[in-house]
Design an enzyme around this catalytic site. Structure first.
Site, PDB file in Angstrom:
ATOM      1  N   ARG A 134      48.257  45.652  29.686  1.00  0.00           N
ATOM      2  CA  ARG A 134      48.441  45.140  28.316  1.00  0.00           C
ATOM      3  C   ARG A 134      48.014  43.687  28.308  1.00  0.00           C
ATOM      4  O   ARG A 134      48.352  42.957  29.241  1.00  0.00           O
ATOM      5  CB  ARG A 134      49.906  45.191  27.897  1.00  0.00           C
ATOM      6  CG  ARG A 134      50.527  46.552  27.993  1.00  0.00           C
ATOM      7  CD  ARG A 134      50.337  47.316  26.716  1.00  0.00           C
ATOM      8  NE  ARG A 134      50.882  48.657  26.834  1.00  0.00           N
ATOM      9  CZ  ARG A 134      50.832  49.547  25.859  1.00  0.00           C
ATOM     10  NH1 ARG A 134      50.282  49.251  24.698  1.00  0.00           N
ATOM     11  NH2 ARG A 134      51.324  50.755  26.027  1.00  0.00           N
ATOM     12  N   HIS A 157      42.046  40.682  38.761  1.00  0.00           N
ATOM     13  CA  HIS A 157      41.045  41.386  37.967  1.00  0.00           C
ATOM     14  C   HIS A 157      40.003  41.999  38.905  1.00  0.00           C
ATOM     15  O   HIS A 157      39.530  41.336  39.826  1.00  0.00           O
ATOM     16  CB  HIS A 157      40.380  40.416  36.981  1.00  0.00           C
ATOM     17  CG  HIS A 157      39.404  41.116  36.105  1.00  0.00           C
ATOM     18  ND1 HIS A 157      39.801  41.944  35.067  1.00  0.00           N
ATOM     19  CD2 HIS A 157      38.055  41.174  36.146  1.00  0.00           C
ATOM     20  CE1 HIS A 157      38.734  42.462  34.498  1.00  0.00           C
ATOM     21  NE2 HIS A 157      37.661  42.011  35.127  1.00  0.00           N
TER      22      HIS A 157
HETATM   23  C1  GAR Z   1      43.622  46.979  40.322  1.00  0.00           C
HETATM   24  O1  GAR Z   1      42.313  47.353  40.661  1.00  0.00           O
HETATM   25  C2  GAR Z   1      43.615  45.753  39.447  1.00  0.00           C
HETATM   26  O2  GAR Z   1      42.594  44.848  39.773  1.00  0.00           O
HETATM   27  C3  GAR Z   1      43.373  46.344  38.091  1.00  0.00           C
HETATM   28  O3  GAR Z   1      44.149  47.521  38.064  1.00  0.00           O
HETATM   29  C4  GAR Z   1      44.260  48.031  39.394  1.00  0.00           C
HETATM   30  C5  GAR Z   1      45.720  48.220  39.691  1.00  0.00           C
HETATM   31  O4  GAR Z   1      45.915  48.837  40.927  1.00  0.00           O
HETATM   32  N1  GAR Z   1      43.758  45.447  37.027  1.00  0.00           N
HETATM   33  C6  GAR Z   1      43.114  45.358  35.878  1.00  0.00           C
HETATM   34  O5  GAR Z   1      42.140  46.010  35.606  1.00  0.00           O
HETATM   35  C7  GAR Z   1      43.712  44.343  34.918  1.00  0.00           C
HETATM   36  N2  GAR Z   1      42.852  44.189  33.782  1.00  0.00           N
HETATM   37  P1  GAR Z   1      47.356  48.948  41.549  1.00  0.00           P
HETATM   38  O6  GAR Z   1      48.263  49.489  40.450  1.00  0.00           O
HETATM   39  O7  GAR Z   1      47.188  49.920  42.673  1.00  0.00           O
HETATM   40  O8  GAR Z   1      47.770  47.588  42.009  1.00  0.00           O
END
Ligand code: GAR
Length: 262
Positions: A134, A157
């Site tokens: 979010r 990110h």
């Molecule tokens: C990760 O790759 C993070 O960089 C990305 O979501 C994934 C979460 O992985 N975040 C975004 O895209 C934020 N805009 P996780 O739940 O295994 O930590």
């Protein structure tokens, strides 16, 4: 060294949360995760919190949206000021449907108020977004970064910012045909993935790589990068400064950047 108190928000699997918990437990980060919050009751990150006996909570954005539509203004926090938010986010009601925009921002502030209320029962020094999907509005950001405390919301990110902000960093990197991918940890500001950069790690993309292998390479680097970034914060080594750079033609550009103190 005093331990910092770390709050974490997740929407999904929480492998970055796990990396931070493990680093704290192993003493590689002088800190302790004091809560895990989520917008998704099915997030596996909540299960990870439970396993480590970390308090956890959920804020249901959809339910808050339904309440808003039934009760209208009833759910909006008293200290919400639509014009202030529009100005800070540089959103202009005339560029879209003003009623829809007011509804969207009203619901978001209501959900963010609920998040803040739950978070405030667990005092924290740093808020870490670990796959929290979010966007946070100025209403939330200003109430976390109170003047004495400064920037204290970090995000990870899945791309080398400022390339590919948004919700699918690795996908965008892959589809663009990039030869290098990476991840970025930054402080959160009012823009989308635009805040001052704390650290980045890159990996090579080989001809045989697929979106899956790119995600896998990236996630392993994310865990290292987040650990390093949170440790630097805990050690008080992240300094945020305004810098003015001279450009051609006598023009100047001003940026907020993070300096890492040795
Ligand atoms: C990760 O790759 C993070 O960089 C990305 O979501 C994934 C979460 O992985 N975040 C975004 O895209 C934020 N805009 P996780 O739940 O295994 O930590």
């Amino acid at each position: 060294m005093n331990k910092i108190r770390i709050g974490v928000l997740v929407s999904g699997g929480g492998s970055n949360l796990q990396a931070i918990i493990d680093a704290c437990e192993a003493g590689r980060i002088p800190g302790k995760v004091v809560f895990v919050g989520s917008d998704n009751s099915d997030a596996y990150g909540l299960e990870r919190a439970k396993r480590h006996k970390i308090p956890a909570f959920v804020v249901n954005y959809r339910k808050i949206a339904r309440c808003y539509d039934q009760e209208k203004e009833g759910t909006i926090p008293d200290d919400f000021n639509l014009h202030e938010i529009l100005e800070k986010q540089r959103l202009f009601p005339q560029s879209g449907d003003p009623t829809k925009l007011a509804r969207f921002l009203g619901i978001r502030a209501s959900a963010e108020r609920a998040l803040i209320d739950k978070m405030n029962t667990h005092p924290f020094d740093l808020l870490v977004l670990a796959g929290f999907m979010r966007t946070l509005s100025p209403y939330f950001i200003d109430r976390i970064n109170m003047s004495r405390l400064g920037h204290r919301i970090m995000n990870i990110h899945p791309a080398l910012l400022p390339a590919f902000p948004g919700t699918d960093g690795y996908g965008d990197t892959f589809r663009y045909g990039c030869k290098v991918g990476g991840c970025t940890v930054h402080f959160v500001d009012y823009g989308e993935d635009s805040g001052p950069i704390i650290g980045q790690k890159a990996f090579e993309i080989d001809p045989g790589d697929t979106l899956e292998t790119i995600k896998e390479k990236g996630l392993h680097l994310e865990w290292e990068l987040y650990e390093d970034s949170v440790r630097l914060f805990a050690e008080g080594r992240l300094k945020i400064i305004r810098k003015v750079f001279d450009l051609k033609g006598g023009r100047k550009i001003e940026r907020t950047i993070v300096e890492i103190e040795s």
